[in-house]
Design a protein around this motif. Structure first.
Motif, PDB file in Angstrom:
ATOM      1  N   SER A  97     -44.150  34.664  11.560  1.00  0.00           N
ATOM      2  CA  SER A  97     -44.291  36.205  12.285  1.00  0.00           C
ATOM      3  C   SER A  97     -42.680  37.066  12.105  1.00  0.00           C
ATOM      4  O   SER A  97     -43.004  38.233  12.560  1.00  0.00           O
ATOM      5  CB  SER A  97     -44.479  35.298  13.325  1.00  0.00           C
ATOM      6  OG  SER A  97     -42.424  34.879  14.132  1.00  0.00           O
ATOM      7  N   LYS A  98     -41.884  36.600  10.841  1.00  0.00           N
ATOM      8  CA  LYS A  98     -40.879  36.829  11.202  1.00  0.00           C
ATOM      9  C   LYS A  98     -39.798  37.281  11.987  1.00  0.00           C
ATOM     10  O   LYS A  98     -39.477  38.025  12.534  1.00  0.00           O
ATOM     11  CB  LYS A  98     -41.556  39.087  10.869  1.00  0.00           C
ATOM     12  CG  LYS A  98     -42.179  39.136   9.172  1.00  0.00           C
ATOM     13  CD  LYS A  98     -41.988  37.992   7.825  1.00  0.00           C
ATOM     14  CE  LYS A  98     -42.404  38.620   6.718  1.00  0.00           C
ATOM     15  NZ  LYS A  98     -42.383  38.215   5.335  1.00  0.00           N
ATOM     16  N   LEU A  99     -40.517  36.139  12.975  1.00  0.00           N
ATOM     17  CA  LEU A  99     -39.183  36.711  14.470  1.00  0.00           C
ATOM     18  C   LEU A  99     -37.995  36.111  13.864  1.00  0.00           C
ATOM     19  O   LEU A  99     -36.968  36.018  14.782  1.00  0.00           O
ATOM     20  CB  LEU A  99     -40.229  35.755  15.280  1.00  0.00           C
ATOM     21  CG  LEU A  99     -40.939  35.812  16.481  1.00  0.00           C
ATOM     22  CD1 LEU A  99     -41.575  35.362  17.107  1.00  0.00           C
ATOM     23  CD2 LEU A  99     -40.573  37.439  17.021  1.00  0.00           C
ATOM     24  N   ASP A 100     -37.721  35.476  12.599  1.00  0.00           N
ATOM     25  CA  ASP A 100     -36.874  35.581  12.162  1.00  0.00           C
ATOM     26  C   ASP A 100     -35.502  36.512  11.889  1.00  0.00           C
ATOM     27  O   ASP A 100     -34.592  35.740  11.859  1.00  0.00           O
ATOM     28  CB  ASP A 100     -36.594  34.146  11.512  1.00  0.00           C
ATOM     29  CG  ASP A 100     -37.220  34.522   9.886  1.00  0.00           C
ATOM     30  OD1 ASP A 100     -38.055  35.028   9.880  1.00  0.00           O
ATOM     31  OD2 ASP A 100     -36.721  33.919   8.596  1.00  0.00           O
ATOM     32  N   GLU A 101     -36.307  37.528  11.754  1.00  0.00           N
ATOM     33  CA  GLU A 101     -35.543  38.470  11.756  1.00  0.00           C
ATOM     34  C   GLU A 101     -35.018  39.189  12.186  1.00  0.00           C
ATOM     35  O   GLU A 101     -34.662  40.244  12.213  1.00  0.00           O
ATOM     36  CB  GLU A 101     -36.338  39.237  10.127  1.00  0.00           C
ATOM     37  CG  GLU A 101     -36.898  38.986   8.952  1.00  0.00           C
ATOM     38  CD  GLU A 101     -36.066  38.317   7.693  1.00  0.00           C
ATOM     39  OE1 GLU A 101     -34.741  39.104   8.026  1.00  0.00           O
ATOM     40  OE2 GLU A 101     -36.148  37.830   6.748  1.00  0.00           O
ATOM     41  N   ILE A 102     -35.624  39.061  13.927  1.00  0.00           N
ATOM     42  CA  ILE A 102     -34.905  40.028  14.430  1.00  0.00           C
ATOM     43  C   ILE A 102     -33.444  40.310  14.956  1.00  0.00           C
ATOM     44  O   ILE A 102     -33.065  40.958  15.413  1.00  0.00           O
ATOM     45  CB  ILE A 102     -35.822  39.266  15.490  1.00  0.00           C
ATOM     46  CG1 ILE A 102     -37.191  39.531  16.153  1.00  0.00           C
ATOM     47  CG2 ILE A 102     -35.618  40.012  17.215  1.00  0.00           C
ATOM     48  CD1 ILE A 102     -38.164  41.160  15.598  1.00  0.00           C
ATOM     49  N   PRO A 103     -32.430  38.926  14.686  1.00  0.00           N
ATOM     50  CA  PRO A 103     -31.076  38.987  15.144  1.00  0.00           C
ATOM     51  C   PRO A 103     -30.591  40.086  13.786  1.00  0.00           C
ATOM     52  O   PRO A 103     -29.385  40.769  14.378  1.00  0.00           O
ATOM     53  CB  PRO A 103     -31.047  37.806  15.241  1.00  0.00           C
ATOM     54  CG  PRO A 103     -32.020  36.874  15.240  1.00  0.00           C
ATOM     55  CD  PRO A 103     -33.167  37.278  14.362  1.00  0.00           C
ATOM     56  N   GLN A 104     -31.150  40.254  13.163  1.00  0.00           N
ATOM     57  CA  GLN A 104     -30.868  41.784  12.648  1.00  0.00           C
ATOM     58  C   GLN A 104     -30.606  42.724  13.129  1.00  0.00           C
ATOM     59  O   GLN A 104     -29.954  44.476  11.957  1.00  0.00           O
ATOM     60  CB  GLN A 104     -31.985  41.440  10.676  1.00  0.00           C
ATOM     61  CG  GLN A 104     -31.348  40.783  10.211  1.00  0.00           C
ATOM     62  CD  GLN A 104     -32.308  40.228   9.022  1.00  0.00           C
ATOM     63  OE1 GLN A 104     -32.901  41.485   8.475  1.00  0.00           O
ATOM     64  NE2 GLN A 104     -31.943  39.026   8.895  1.00  0.00           N
ATOM     65  N   VAL A 105     -31.295  43.142  13.824  1.00  0.00           N
ATOM     66  CA  VAL A 105     -31.359  44.414  14.925  1.00  0.00           C
ATOM     67  C   VAL A 105     -29.819  44.354  15.572  1.00  0.00           C
ATOM     68  O   VAL A 105     -29.127  46.068  15.097  1.00  0.00           O
ATOM     69  CB  VAL A 105     -32.450  44.638  16.290  1.00  0.00           C
ATOM     70  CG1 VAL A 105     -33.683  44.333  15.802  1.00  0.00           C
ATOM     71  CG2 VAL A 105     -31.442  43.284  17.375  1.00  0.00           C
ATOM     72  N   LEU A 106     -28.605  43.110  15.311  1.00  0.00           N
ATOM     73  CA  LEU A 106     -27.825  43.391  15.597  1.00  0.00           C
ATOM     74  C   LEU A 106     -26.553  44.530  14.292  1.00  0.00           C
ATOM     75  O   LEU A 106     -25.782  45.302  14.632  1.00  0.00           O
ATOM     76  CB  LEU A 106     -27.022  42.011  16.176  1.00  0.00           C
ATOM     77  CG  LEU A 106     -27.146  41.794  16.966  1.00  0.00           C
ATOM     78  CD1 LEU A 106     -26.959  40.249  17.390  1.00  0.00           C
ATOM     79  CD2 LEU A 106     -26.910  42.177  18.464  1.00  0.00           C
ATOM     80  N   ASN A 107     -26.952  44.062  13.193  1.00  0.00           N
ATOM     81  CA  ASN A 107     -26.566  44.667  11.896  1.00  0.00           C
ATOM     82  C   ASN A 107     -26.644  46.378  11.840  1.00  0.00           C
ATOM     83  O   ASN A 107     -25.982  46.859  12.035  1.00  0.00           O
ATOM     84  CB  ASN A 107     -27.787  43.745  10.582  1.00  0.00           C
ATOM     85  CG  ASN A 107     -26.971  42.593  10.514  1.00  0.00           C
ATOM     86  OD1 ASN A 107     -27.951  41.598  10.703  1.00  0.00           O
ATOM     87  ND2 ASN A 107     -25.568  41.990  10.302  1.00  0.00           N
ATOM     88  N   VAL A 108     -28.326  46.445  12.366  1.00  0.00           N
ATOM     89  CA  VAL A 108     -29.023  47.556  12.120  1.00  0.00           C
ATOM     90  C   VAL A 108     -28.310  48.346  13.619  1.00  0.00           C
ATOM     91  O   VAL A 108     -27.542  49.890  12.963  1.00  0.00           O
ATOM     92  CB  VAL A 108     -30.026  47.451  12.680  1.00  0.00           C
ATOM     93  CG1 VAL A 108     -30.683  49.277  12.818  1.00  0.00           C
ATOM     94  CG2 VAL A 108     -31.155  47.099  11.882  1.00  0.00           C
ATOM     95  N   LEU A 109     -27.531  47.886  14.458  1.00  0.00           N
ATOM     96  CA  LEU A 109     -26.756  48.858  15.732  1.00  0.00           C
ATOM     97  C   LEU A 109     -25.407  48.641  15.370  1.00  0.00           C
ATOM     98  O   LEU A 109     -24.201  49.890  15.015  1.00  0.00           O
ATOM     99  CB  LEU A 109     -27.046  48.324  16.989  1.00  0.00           C
ATOM    100  CG  LEU A 109     -27.718  47.629  18.061  1.00  0.00           C
ATOM    101  CD1 LEU A 109     -27.739  47.175  18.699  1.00  0.00           C
ATOM    102  CD2 LEU A 109     -28.461  49.163  17.977  1.00  0.00           C
ATOM    103  N   LYS A 110     -24.589  47.703  14.210  1.00  0.00           N
ATOM    104  CA  LYS A 110     -23.139  48.048  13.991  1.00  0.00           C
ATOM    105  C   LYS A 110     -23.217  48.906  12.138  1.00  0.00           C
ATOM    106  O   LYS A 110     -22.158  49.671  12.062  1.00  0.00           O
ATOM    107  CB  LYS A 110     -22.777  46.387  13.792  1.00  0.00           C
ATOM    108  CG  LYS A 110     -22.828  45.990  14.282  1.00  0.00           C
ATOM    109  CD  LYS A 110     -22.848  44.293  14.244  1.00  0.00           C
ATOM    110  CE  LYS A 110     -21.010  43.831  13.234  1.00  0.00           C
ATOM    111  NZ  LYS A 110     -21.430  42.775  12.944  1.00  0.00           N
TER     112      LYS A 110
END
Length: 217
Positions: A97-110
């Motif tokens: 489902s690609k949900l494992d990648e969701i925390p990378q929005v934190l990398n995007v915000l940074k």
């Protein structure tokens, strides 16, 4: 050149706005996923690993852990496939489902990543980079990218690099939009559905998928 700078500025603004929306709207999902990871397997909830970003700057990428502890050692060019026995039960669903990648929005915000760009590789891969391959590091790595919506793990490493370099050299907001739309299809139908359906005109040699040998482009 000025047009490219304007497009990249718009890209950054979109990254921030979209990431904040995803972070807030998916918060209940984060909690549920974290609970399932903790209940179904031993080990931490998140998986952090050093990756090279823009101009080889090292940062820690965030993911929900999908593999059993001690399984992070992988060989370059040999991806984790769907039936890999190192993947946890909940991990199979998270990867599909690609949900494992969701925390990378934190990398995007940074500002370490973008929603769209070449996927960040392991630091060890840098030693094998040629000058041509290094071009993929001229832009921030992405949560999704041209290679990821064109077959991803079913493509050879060489073809993925080729797509990454194409993306950097031919970057446009229109290409980003097409990749984002295709990413939705990948989540719904799987990466294998797009092996021979590249978004751009580029010569790729396709590999075998589910026992069926695809023709060379």
């Amino acid at each position: 050149m000025k047009e490219k700078k304007v497009q990249k500025l718009i890209k950054r603004v979109f990254d921030i706005v979209a990431s904040l929306l995803v972070l807030v709207s998916f918060l209940p999902v984060w909690v549920i996923v974290a609970l399932f990871i903790k209940i179904t397997s031993t080990g931490p909830i998140f998986f952090l690993q050093d990756r090279p970003g823009l101009n080889k700057k090292i940062f820690k990428v965030y993911k929900f852990r999908t593999m059993k502890p001690g399984s992070e050692k992988m060989v370059k060019g040999h991806e984790v496939m769907k039936d890999d026995n190192r993947i946890t039960t909940i991990g199979k669903f998270l990867r599909r489902s690609k949900l494992d990648e969701i925390p990378q929005v934190l990398n995007v915000l940074k500002g370490e990543m973008s929603l769209v760009g070449p996927r960040p590789e392991r630091v060890e891969s840098l030693s094998d980079y040629t000058n041509e391959m290094s071009k993929r590091l001229y832009m921030n790595p992405g949560m999704s990218g041209l290679a990821q919506v064109s077959g991803n793990i079913y493509l050879s490493l060489e073809d993925r690099y080729k797509l990454d370099v194409y993306y950097v050299e031919q970057y446009s907001l229109w290409l980003d939009l097409r990749i984002i739309i295709r990413t939705i299809g990948v989540v719904l139908f799987g990466e294998e559905k797009y092996v021979d359906k590249c978004l751009v005109e580029i010569n790729l040699g396709f590999t075998e998928v589910a026992g069926t040998k695809e023709e060379n482009a």
